[in-house]
Motif scaffolding. Structure first.
Motif, PDB file in Angstrom:
ATOM      1  N   LEU A  24       0.818  -1.217   0.000  1.00  6.30           N
ATOM      2  CA  LEU A  24       0.000   0.000   0.000  1.00  6.30           C
ATOM      3  C   LEU A  24       0.851   1.266   0.000  1.00  6.30           C
ATOM      4  N   GLY A  25       2.169   1.100   0.137  1.00  5.72           N
ATOM      5  CA  GLY A  25       3.066   2.253   0.150  1.00  5.72           C
ATOM      6  C   GLY A  25       3.007   3.048   1.441  1.00  5.72           C
ATOM      7  N   LEU A  26       2.614   2.395   2.532  1.00  5.59           N
ATOM      8  CA  LEU A  26       2.513   3.083   3.814  1.00  5.59           C
ATOM      9  C   LEU A  26       3.776   2.874   4.634  1.00  5.59           C
ATOM     10  N   SER A  27       4.247   3.934   5.241  1.00  2.00           N
ATOM     11  CA  SER A  27       5.334   3.782   6.208  1.00  2.00           C
ATOM     12  C   SER A  27       4.734   3.195   7.484  1.00  2.00           C
ATOM     13  N   LEU A  28       5.573   2.668   8.312  1.00  3.03           N
ATOM     14  CA  LEU A  28       5.107   2.122   9.578  1.00  3.03           C
ATOM     15  C   LEU A  28       4.422   3.218  10.402  1.00  3.03           C
ATOM     16  N   ASN A  29       5.008   4.413  10.429  1.00  8.31           N
ATOM     17  CA  ASN A  29       4.423   5.514  11.188  1.00  8.31           C
ATOM     18  C   ASN A  29       3.065   5.937  10.644  1.00  8.31           C
ATOM     19  N   LYS A  30       2.924   6.013   9.333  1.00 10.42           N
ATOM     20  CA  LYS A  30       1.639   6.394   8.724  1.00 10.42           C
ATOM     21  C   LYS A  30       0.570   5.337   9.000  1.00 10.42           C
ATOM     22  N   ALA A  31       0.961   4.072   8.911  1.00 12.01           N
ATOM     23  CA  ALA A  31       0.007   2.993   9.181  1.00 12.01           C
ATOM     24  C   ALA A  31      -0.444   3.039  10.636  1.00 12.01           C
ATOM     25  N   ALA A  32       0.502   3.236  11.539  1.00 13.32           N
ATOM     26  CA  ALA A  32       0.171   3.305  12.963  1.00 13.32           C
ATOM     27  C   ALA A  32      -0.770   4.473  13.239  1.00 13.32           C
ATOM     28  N   GLN A  33      -0.483   5.599  12.631  1.00 10.15           N
ATOM     29  CA  GLN A  33      -1.327   6.779  12.826  1.00 10.15           C
ATOM     30  C   GLN A  33      -2.736   6.516  12.297  1.00 10.15           C
ATOM     31  N   ALA A  34      -2.849   5.923  11.129  1.00  7.62           N
ATOM     32  CA  ALA A  34      -4.164   5.647  10.540  1.00  7.62           C
ATOM     33  C   ALA A  34      -4.956   4.646  11.374  1.00  7.62           C
ATOM     34  N   ALA A  35      -4.249   3.724  12.038  1.00  7.07           N
ATOM     35  CA  ALA A  35      -4.914   2.714  12.866  1.00  7.07           C
ATOM     36  C   ALA A  35      -5.087   3.176  14.311  1.00  7.07           C
ATOM     37  N   ASN A  36      -4.605   4.391  14.608  1.00  8.58           N
ATOM     38  CA  ASN A  36      -4.653   4.935  15.967  1.00  8.58           C
ATOM     39  C   ASN A  36      -3.932   4.007  16.953  1.00  8.58           C
ATOM     40  N   LEU A  37      -2.747   3.573  16.539  1.00  8.79           N
ATOM     41  CA  LEU A  37      -1.902   2.713  17.355  1.00  8.79           C
ATOM     42  C   LEU A  37      -0.518   3.341  17.476  1.00  8.79           C
ATOM     43  N   ALA A  38       0.196   2.946  18.483  1.00  7.65           N
ATOM     44  CA  ALA A  38       1.581   3.396  18.624  1.00  7.65           C
ATOM     45  C   ALA A  38       2.433   2.723  17.556  1.00  7.65           C
ATOM     46  N   PRO A  39       3.362   3.451  16.939  1.00  5.60           N
ATOM     47  CA  PRO A  39       4.255   2.820  15.956  1.00  5.60           C
ATOM     48  C   PRO A  39       4.988   1.611  16.528  1.00  5.60           C
ATOM     49  N   SER A  40       5.336   1.667  17.808  1.00  6.82           N
ATOM     50  CA  SER A  40       6.033   0.521  18.415  1.00  6.82           C
ATOM     51  C   SER A  40       5.148  -0.728  18.450  1.00  6.82           C
ATOM     52  N   THR A  41       3.843  -0.539  18.596  1.00  8.15           N
ATOM     53  CA  THR A  41       2.918  -1.678  18.585  1.00  8.15           C
ATOM     54  C   THR A  41       2.897  -2.328  17.212  1.00  8.15           C
ATOM     55  N   VAL A  42       2.788  -1.516  16.181  1.00  6.20           N
ATOM     56  CA  VAL A  42       2.777  -2.045  14.809  1.00  6.20           C
ATOM     57  C   VAL A  42       4.095  -2.740  14.503  1.00  6.20           C
ATOM     58  N   MET A  43       5.197  -2.113  14.906  1.00  4.53           N
ATOM     59  CA  MET A  43       6.507  -2.701  14.652  1.00  4.53           C
ATOM     60  C   MET A  43       6.631  -4.060  15.353  1.00  4.53           C
ATOM     61  N   ARG A  44       6.185  -4.154  16.602  1.00  5.76           N
ATOM     62  CA  ARG A  44       6.290  -5.415  17.347  1.00  5.76           C
ATOM     63  C   ARG A  44       5.413  -6.510  16.749  1.00  5.76           C
ATOM     64  N   ILE A  45       4.251  -6.134  16.224  1.00 10.62           N
ATOM     65  CA  ILE A  45       3.404  -7.131  15.561  1.00 10.62           C
ATOM     66  C   ILE A  45       4.085  -7.612  14.289  1.00 10.62           C
ATOM     67  N   GLU A  46       4.589  -6.679  13.500  1.00 12.01           N
ATOM     68  CA  GLU A  46       5.211  -7.038  12.221  1.00 12.01           C
ATOM     69  C   GLU A  46       6.501  -7.830  12.391  1.00 12.01           C
ATOM     70  N   ASN A  47       7.278  -7.549  13.440  1.00 14.19           N
ATOM     71  CA  ASN A  47       8.532  -8.294  13.600  1.00 14.19           C
ATOM     72  C   ASN A  47       8.371  -9.539  14.465  1.00 14.19           C
ATOM     73  N   GLY A  48       7.144  -9.799  14.928  1.00 20.30           N
ATOM     74  CA  GLY A  48       6.861 -11.030  15.655  1.00 20.30           C
ATOM     75  C   GLY A  48       7.178 -11.006  17.131  1.00 20.30           C
ATOM     76  N   SER A  49       7.551  -9.847  17.673  1.00 26.11           N
ATOM     77  CA  SER A  49       7.873  -9.813  19.098  1.00 26.11           C
ATOM     78  C   SER A  49       6.633  -9.628  19.972  1.00 26.11           C
ATOM     79  N   MET A  50       5.477  -9.335  19.375  1.00 24.21           N
ATOM     80  CA  MET A  50       4.223  -9.274  20.127  1.00 24.21           C
ATOM     81  C   MET A  50       3.448 -10.548  19.801  1.00 24.21           C
ATOM     82  N   ASP A  51       3.402 -11.449  20.771  1.00 24.88           N
ATOM     83  CA  ASP A  51       2.796 -12.757  20.552  1.00 24.88           C
ATOM     84  C   ASP A  51       1.276 -12.736  20.443  1.00 24.88           C
ATOM     85  N   ASN A  52       0.635 -11.835  21.142  1.00 26.31           N
ATOM     86  CA  ASN A  52      -0.809 -11.926  21.258  1.00 26.31           C
ATOM     87  C   ASN A  52      -1.478 -10.557  21.157  1.00 26.31           C
TER      88      ASN A  52
END
Length: 92
Positions: A24-52
């Motif tokens: 979609l051409g979204l940066s991690l920060n733009k995606a996090a902002q659009a989803a109303n989530l912290a960028p660190s949350t999105v990053m942890r989901i994408e890199n697999g460090s957030m299990d649940n």
């Protein structure tokens, strides 16, 4: 100790979401902002460090990433089977 949700989702959730975001051409920060989530949350989901991640979090990302929730949220039956296995393993 194994995580029953990780057993159902395997290792595919983070890479799938990251690939969808990149397509979609979204940066991690733009995606996090659009989803109303912290960028660190999105990053942890994408890199697999957030299990649940919560269902709400996954649903927000699905909306932003244009992904059907059924692609990333396992069926309840699968979760029940994984939880039963987890309980059997920890009962010893």
């Amino acid at each position: 100790m194994s995580n029953p949700i990780r057993e159902v989702q395997g290792e595919w959730l983070g890479p799938l979401l990251q690939k969808k975001r990149e397509l979609l051409g979204l940066s991690l920060n733009k995606a996090a902002q659009a989803a109303n989530l912290a960028p660190s949350t999105v990053m942890r989901i994408e890199n697999g460090s957030m299990d649940n991640p919560s269902l709400e979090t996954l649903y927000r990302l699905c909306l932003v990433y244009e992904v059907e929730p059924s692609e990333v949220i396992p069926p309840i039956g699968s979760v029940r089977v994984a939880l039963a296995r987890f309980q059997d393993q920890t009962a010893d």
